[in-house]
Write an enzyme that holds these catalytic residues in place. Structure first.
Site, PDB file in Angstrom:
ATOM      1  N   CYS A 103       0.832  -1.199   0.000  1.00 60.68           N
ATOM      2  CA  CYS A 103       0.000   0.000   0.000  1.00 60.68           C
ATOM      3  C   CYS A 103       0.869   1.253   0.000  1.00 60.68           C
ATOM      4  O   CYS A 103       0.628   2.192  -0.763  1.00 60.68           O
ATOM      5  CB  CYS A 103      -0.928  -0.019   1.218  1.00 60.68           C
ATOM      6  SG  CYS A 103      -2.123   1.346   1.233  1.00 60.68           S
ATOM      7  N   CYS A 104       1.896   1.273   0.859  1.00 58.30           N
ATOM      8  CA  CYS A 104       2.814   2.419   0.899  1.00 58.30           C
ATOM      9  C   CYS A 104       3.542   2.583  -0.432  1.00 58.30           C
ATOM     10  O   CYS A 104       3.769   3.701  -0.893  1.00 58.30           O
ATOM     11  CB  CYS A 104       3.833   2.253   2.025  1.00 58.30           C
ATOM     12  SG  CYS A 104       3.179   2.516   3.688  1.00 58.30           S
ATOM     13  N   CYS A 159      -1.179   8.027   7.398  1.00 57.49           N
ATOM     14  CA  CYS A 159      -2.504   7.748   6.863  1.00 57.49           C
ATOM     15  C   CYS A 159      -3.453   7.346   7.998  1.00 57.49           C
ATOM     16  O   CYS A 159      -3.047   6.699   8.962  1.00 57.49           O
ATOM     17  CB  CYS A 159      -2.422   6.619   5.835  1.00 57.49           C
ATOM     18  SG  CYS A 159      -1.532   7.069   4.340  1.00 57.49           S
ATOM     19  N   CYS A 209      -3.700   3.622   9.332  1.00 62.39           N
ATOM     20  CA  CYS A 209      -2.489   3.035   9.916  1.00 62.39           C
ATOM     21  C   CYS A 209      -1.865   3.912  10.998  1.00 62.39           C
ATOM     22  O   CYS A 209      -0.688   3.738  11.344  1.00 62.39           O
ATOM     23  CB  CYS A 209      -1.472   2.751   8.821  1.00 62.39           C
ATOM     24  SG  CYS A 209      -2.050   1.566   7.573  1.00 62.39           S
ATOM     25  N   CYS A 234       7.572   4.230   5.996  1.00 56.71           N
ATOM     26  CA  CYS A 234       6.626   4.043   4.897  1.00 56.71           C
ATOM     27  C   CYS A 234       7.312   3.635   3.604  1.00 56.71           C
ATOM     28  O   CYS A 234       6.673   3.129   2.692  1.00 56.71           O
ATOM     29  CB  CYS A 234       5.823   5.321   4.666  1.00 56.71           C
ATOM     30  SG  CYS A 234       6.814   6.719   4.109  1.00 56.71           S
TER      31      CYS A 234
END
EC number: 1.8.4.10
Length: 243
Positions: A119-120, A201, A204, A227
């Site tokens: 995702c990062c 985010c 998280c 990240c």
């Protein structure tokens, strides 16, 4: 054409500015021939306003890259607009992931639940790398007191294969950050007062309890501490980084 390897240029710059204060490192960095084209990357997080204020004083037209992962807190987005307006920053570039790539890899916005690194990578690392392609160096707000790999941070460091990173606040202490904010009457990120000393985010990031490490609320319950937008030895940081 920049003269010398990344290591050579970083060494020259660290020798040149070793005894300079943060503001002077920043002031000189934006025009030093050993750095080339420079941008500031800012999360507009809990401490970002310090470096943003310094930029507003010494180079308000400096390109500022803000990565909108489209999973940020609404408070962060509002704070970004407030700070940019208040400080008169004239070249804030909002960076987002390619819509087609997001639709392909994270169509329902749940990728972070089972693969935080992916995702990062999708929402932060790849978009930033693309945005930095036109620059020779970038400025960060990293500091030694944040521990881990940052404990031995220098003002200038190589980021192979082609860029340098500039860390004007490398030697600052937590109290230096707070004092600068107070002395310059800078707006605080609204989530700090709600127990978020480090803000990423929304899915998280969680509040931090008294006595916990300030970054304990980032990816809580996992070994992940970065990240991925920062690099060590030319490789993207993945998972926990030891000193």
């Amino acid at each position: 054409m920049l003269d010398g390897s990344l290591d050579t240029r970083a060494g020259r710059l660290n020798d040149r500015y070793r005894h300079h204060a943060a503001t002077e490192v920043l002031r000189r960095a934006v025009s030093d021939a050993d750095l080339g084209r420079v941008a500031l990357v800012s999360s507009f997080g809990s401490e970002s306003v310090v470096l943003l204020h310094m930029v507003s004083v010494v180079a308000p037209g400096l390109p500022i890259l803000f990565i909108d992962t489209q999973m940020l807190f609404p408070e962060t987005l509002a704070y970004q607009r407030e700070v940019a307006t208040k400080l008169g920053l004239t070249d804030v570039r909002v960076i987002r992931a390619d819509k087609a790539e997001v639709a392909r890899h994270d169509p329902d916005g749940t990728l972070h639940k089972f693969n935080q690194d992916a995702c990062c990578d999708l929402r932060k690392t790849v978009p930033l790398e693309q945005a930095l392609s036109g620059f020779d160096a970038w400025i960060t707000g990293r500091k030694r007191f944040q521990n881990g790999q940052r404990a031995a941070l220098e003002f200038f460091e190589p980021e192979p294969p082609t860029r340098l990173r500039v860390n004007p606040l490398a030697h600052w202490r937590p109290e230096d950050v707070q004092e600068y904010m107070v002395e310059n009457n800078l707006p605080r990120h609204p989530l700090v007062a709600k127990g978020y000393p480090s803000i990423g985010c929304a899915p998280c990031t969680s509040p931090v309890k008294p006595g916990e490490d300030p970054r304990a609320g980032r990816w809580r319950g996992s070994d992940k501490t970065e990240c991925g937008i920062h690099f060590i030895g030319g490789r993207m940081v993945r998972g926990k980084v030891s000193a």
